[in-house]
Write an enzyme that holds these catalytic residues in place. Structure first.
Site, mmCIF file in Angstrom:
data_model
loop_
_atom_site.group_PDB
_atom_site.id
_atom_site.type_symbol
_atom_site.label_atom_id
_atom_site.label_comp_id
_atom_site.label_asym_id
_atom_site.label_seq_id
_atom_site.Cartn_x
_atom_site.Cartn_y
_atom_site.Cartn_z
ATOM 1 N N GLY A 13 -3.333 0.218 -10.384
ATOM 2 C CA GLY A 13 -4.559 0.624 -11.063
ATOM 3 C C GLY A 13 -5.785 0.476 -10.186
ATOM 4 C CB ILE A 47 -1.579 -7.847 -7.664
ATOM 5 C CG1 ILE A 47 -0.307 -8.673 -7.890
ATOM 6 C CG2 ILE A 47 -1.687 -7.380 -6.226
ATOM 7 C CD1 ILE A 47 0.985 -7.906 -7.682
ATOM 8 C CE LYS A 83 -20.457 9.135 4.578
ATOM 9 N NZ LYS A 83 -19.033 8.814 4.682
ATOM 10 C CB VAL A 186 6.374 -3.263 -11.130
ATOM 11 C CG1 VAL A 186 7.749 -2.764 -10.727
ATOM 12 C CG2 VAL A 186 5.688 -2.261 -12.053
ATOM 13 C CB THR A 350 -10.237 10.157 5.817
ATOM 14 O OG1 THR A 350 -9.943 9.072 6.701
ATOM 15 C CG2 THR A 350 -11.065 11.187 6.531
ATOM 16 N N GLY A 351 -10.095 7.720 3.241
ATOM 17 C CA GLY A 351 -9.087 7.107 2.362
ATOM 18 C C GLY A 351 -9.052 7.751 0.980
HETATM 19 C C1 LIG Z 1 -10.860 -2.129 5.406
HETATM 20 C C2 LIG Z 1 -10.777 -0.884 4.591
HETATM 21 C C3 LIG Z 1 -11.915 -0.110 4.415
HETATM 22 C C4 LIG Z 1 -11.843 1.084 3.683
HETATM 23 N N1 LIG Z 1 -12.962 1.875 3.552
HETATM 24 C C5 LIG Z 1 -12.862 3.071 2.951
HETATM 25 C C6 LIG Z 1 -13.989 3.930 2.836
HETATM 26 O O1 LIG Z 1 -15.116 3.607 3.235
HETATM 27 N N2 LIG Z 1 -13.814 5.128 2.247
HETATM 28 C C7 LIG Z 1 -12.606 5.527 1.746
HETATM 29 O O2 LIG Z 1 -12.496 6.650 1.250
HETATM 30 N N3 LIG Z 1 -11.536 4.715 1.807
HETATM 31 C C8 LIG Z 1 -11.644 3.514 2.381
HETATM 32 N N4 LIG Z 1 -10.555 2.684 2.424
HETATM 33 C C9 LIG Z 1 -9.340 3.091 1.733
HETATM 34 C C10 LIG Z 1 -9.531 2.836 0.237
HETATM 35 O O3 LIG Z 1 -9.868 1.477 0.016
HETATM 36 C C11 LIG Z 1 -8.250 3.153 -0.516
HETATM 37 O O4 LIG Z 1 -7.811 4.443 -0.158
HETATM 38 C C12 LIG Z 1 -8.481 3.171 -2.006
HETATM 39 O O5 LIG Z 1 -9.177 2.027 -2.426
HETATM 40 C C13 LIG Z 1 -7.174 3.255 -2.749
HETATM 41 O O6 LIG Z 1 -6.536 2.000 -2.767
HETATM 42 P P1 LIG Z 1 -5.215 1.878 -3.631
HETATM 43 O O7 LIG Z 1 -5.543 2.204 -5.033
HETATM 44 O O8 LIG Z 1 -4.159 2.638 -2.946
HETATM 45 O O9 LIG Z 1 -4.837 0.321 -3.500
HETATM 46 P P2 LIG Z 1 -5.422 -0.965 -4.237
HETATM 47 O O10 LIG Z 1 -6.874 -0.881 -4.510
HETATM 48 O O11 LIG Z 1 -4.952 -2.125 -3.417
HETATM 49 O O12 LIG Z 1 -4.689 -0.996 -5.640
HETATM 50 C C14 LIG Z 1 -3.350 -1.410 -5.785
HETATM 51 C C15 LIG Z 1 -3.030 -1.576 -7.247
HETATM 52 O O13 LIG Z 1 -1.643 -1.826 -7.378
HETATM 53 C C16 LIG Z 1 -1.447 -2.881 -8.278
HETATM 54 N N5 LIG Z 1 -0.177 -3.524 -7.982
HETATM 55 C C17 LIG Z 1 0.268 -4.046 -6.813
HETATM 56 N N6 LIG Z 1 1.489 -4.579 -6.992
HETATM 57 C C18 LIG Z 1 1.832 -4.378 -8.283
HETATM 58 C C19 LIG Z 1 2.959 -4.708 -9.089
HETATM 59 N N7 LIG Z 1 3.988 -5.395 -8.582
HETATM 60 N N8 LIG Z 1 2.954 -4.346 -10.380
HETATM 61 C C20 LIG Z 1 1.914 -3.687 -10.925
HETATM 62 N N9 LIG Z 1 0.825 -3.346 -10.218
HETATM 63 C C21 LIG Z 1 0.776 -3.693 -8.917
HETATM 64 C C22 LIG Z 1 -2.654 -3.784 -8.077
HETATM 65 O O14 LIG Z 1 -2.852 -4.635 -9.188
HETATM 66 C C23 LIG Z 1 -3.754 -2.715 -7.946
HETATM 67 O O15 LIG Z 1 -4.171 -2.304 -9.221
HETATM 68 C C24 LIG Z 1 -10.621 1.474 3.101
HETATM 69 C C25 LIG Z 1 -9.492 0.652 3.227
HETATM 70 C C26 LIG Z 1 -9.560 -0.508 3.967
HETATM 71 C C27 LIG Z 1 -8.328 -1.355 4.120
#
Ligand SMILES: Cc1cc2nc3c(=O)[nH]c(=O)nc-3n(C[C@H](O)[C@H](O)[C@H](O)COP(=O)(O)OP(=O)(O)OC[C@H]3O[C@@H](n4cnc5c(N)ncnc54)[C@H](O)[C@@H]3O)c2cc1C
Length: 506
Positions: A13, A47, A83, A186, A350-351
């Site tokens: 999430g 998490i 931006k 999970v 680009t994330g």
């Molecule tokens: C240092 C850094 C800087 C960044 N800066 C930028 C930026 O400026 N611009 C940009 O576009 N992108 C940026 N990004 C990338 C961006 O942060 C991510 O693409 C975006 O936040 C998506 O993250 P996510 O949802 O994949 O992961 P997360 O935010 O980590 O979410 C993971 C989710 O999975 C859940 N989860 C994990 N394990 C389990 C489990 N076992 N059961 C149930 N749920 C679980 C967690 O609770 C959480 O809700 C950056 C990334 C990093 C590392």
């Protein structure tokens, strides 16, 4: 066989999970006459999300509109600011700066303005010669006037946003639109031993949640795609050395800026670079560095020194990551999005874009029928192309540097640190100037206009055979002069726009 509504289970999430949920719901369930899907999202209550991802690119505007946000609703809830591009400081050498603005007037297929500039005296910086946006950034102006309609502006723009608040906003939109939500972790899964497909995930609440398609948005760990399906990771670390970031949040109660900068600043540092992202109520800072060249403690100290003594009261957080992508983001009945799919350092923000892109692809390639092999293959190829493209573009920023003041900069400039596809482009640009025909992928995010901003921002030479014997002085084109005058009359200061339109704390 008549298709039934397919069940989709999203694990995670964060921004990726909720953005995918809302986007798929909007595109497939609200705008399509045919098959619908049922979406459930499960996220762990314990998490945490990664908590970064604060700078975006203009593609987000289309995504927000598709999901159904008004610009005001989005900006207020996400503490967003505007931006208009990125200012790169100290990348060529200490003391040098250039912009990669979002805006640039397209000039059709015969656009040779890059070559004209490269052959000139270069008395005007490239970005200022071809766009008004660099000057507007310097002046701290908003990209749009007061009272202008949502998402409308003659200038391309994006946002800085609070990642946590943005994910929460997406969650409340998703819940309002009927997405089923579970808070649980999970802890295991069941697979079909013949096909290898995932049948269900098992939660710590004792639930068994089955689905037709599983979307892994569990962040860097890649719970389904990596830990369960063991899809290999394609490593980008031979070309991108940074593997950690230390972040700091500087609230405006600690240091109040005169005006929020309407752009992201990316400053080269001794073993990487740092971002400075102004939001509505604070600045987000982060130093992306290579642990081969600097320790966590030294990196944090370097960032704090650069920021000043007021940062002593702001706590720092170190994040570890590996750069690269999944060999396949879609395997069996599991599609990985966001950090579970891959990560390239955020130098060009680009994330979130990669999440938007993959979610849009998935809508188009959604497996409504029983046979998904061809959809899967194409989806994987298209996503792989985007990752490779972004890899090359990010390396471009490093390898043109003239810095040799630290071991990190000496290392990133070595030819071995340049991917083959980028080396091919450099070979081409020794014979001809960069132009739109060098980029033939219709889905390309960064085309010749983006490349030129970086190449010429970093003083890339004209091809030797095209170097003019006597170099001309440049003048600002008439349209640039006119639009600068108009913009200065019509565009308010960024702070003024935020205060008057969103009623934020100054
Ligand atoms: C240092 C850094 C800087 C960044 N800066 C930028 C930026 O400026 N611009 C940009 O576009 N992108 C940026 N990004 C990338 C961006 O942060 C991510 O693409 C975006 O936040 C998506 O993250 P996510 O949802 O994949 O992961 P997360 O935010 O980590 O979410 C993971 C989710 O999975 C859940 N989860 C994990 N394990 C389990 C489990 N076992 N059961 C149930 N749920 C679980 C967690 O609770 C959480 O809700 C950056 C990334 C990093 C590392």
């Amino acid at each position: 066989m008549a298709n039934r509504n397919k069940q989709v289970l999203i694990v995670g999430g964060g921004t990726a999970g909720w953005l995918a949920a809302c986007y798929l719901n909007a595109r497939i369930n609200q705008h399509r006459n045919g098959s619908r899907i049922q979406i459930t999202l499960i996220e762990s209550p314990s998490i945490p999300r990664i908590g970064v991802g604060e700078a975006t690119i203009p593609t987000l505007i289309n995504t927000l509109q598709t999901i159904g946000f008004s610009e005001r609703e989005f900006m207020v809830a996400s503490d967003a600011s505007f931006k208009q591009g990125i200012k790169f400081v100290n990348w060529l050498h200490p003391g040098h700066a250039y912009y990669h603005p979002f805006d640039r007037r397209a000039a059709g297929s015969g656009d040779n303005r890059g070559l004209q500039w490269a052959q000139s005296q270069r008395n005007i910086d490239f970005a200022y010669w071809l766009s008004t946006q660099a000057a507007f950034c310097d002046a701290g102006l908003a990209p749009k006037g007061l009272g202008q309609a949502d998402y409308q502006s003659p200038l391309a723009y994006a946002y800085h946003l609070n990642a946590e608040k943005f994910a929460d906003l997406l969650r409340s939109k998703g819940l309002g639109q009927g997405i089923v939500h579970r808070y649980a972790e999970v802890q295991g899964l069941e697979r079909n031993s013949d096909s290898g497909d995932i049948r269900a995930v098992l939660t710590d609440a004792g639930e068994r949640l089955s689905a037709d398609l599983f979307i892994d948005c569990s962040g860097l760990r890649g719970l389904l795609i990596d830990e369960a399906l063991q899809v290999p990771h394609v490593d980008y670390s031979p070309w991108l050395l940074c593997d950690r970031a230390v972040t700091l949040r500087v609230p405006f109660s600690v240091q109040r800026p005169d005006n929020r900068k309407p752009y992201t600043t990316a400053t080269a540092r001794s073993a990487g670079w740092s971002w400075d992202i102004p939001l509505a109520d604070r600045r987000g800072l982060g130093y992306v560095y290579s642990s081969q060249f600097i320790s966590d403690t030294e990196a944090e100290a370097e960032l704090r020194r650069a920021e000043g003594a007021h940062s002593d009261s702001c706590s720092g957080q170190v994040l570890r990551f590996r750069v690269g992508r999944r060999a396949e983001s879609w395997r069996h009945n599991c599609v990985a999005l966001g950090l579970a799919s891959g990560f390239i350092e955020p130098l060009e923000s680009t994330g979130i874009y990669l999440v938007e892109y993959a979610a849009a692809l998935l809508c188009e390639y959604f497996p409504h029928g029983d046979n998904s092999a061809s959809l899967q293959q194409r989806f994987n190829r298209l996503l792989q192309n985007r990752y490779e493209e972004i890899l090359n573009f990010i390396v471009l920023h490093y390898c043109l540097s003239q810095r040799d003041d630290t071991p990190f900069w000496r290392e990133v400039r070595k030819p071995a640190r340049i991917p083959a596809a980028l080396q091919e482009l450099f070979e081409l640009w020794r014979e001809k100037a960069c132009s739109h025909t060098d980029f033939h992928d219709a889905m390309q995010l960064f085309g010749h206009m983006n490349y030129e901003y970086i190449l010429y921002g970093m003083q890339f030479p004209a091809p030797p055979s095209l170097t003019a014997p006597s170099k001309k002085n440049l003048e600002l084109p008439t349209w640039v002069k006119k639009e600068l005058t108009l913009g200065r009359e019509k565009l308010p200061l960024h702070n003024t726009w935020l205060r008057q339109e969103l009623d934020t704390r100054n």
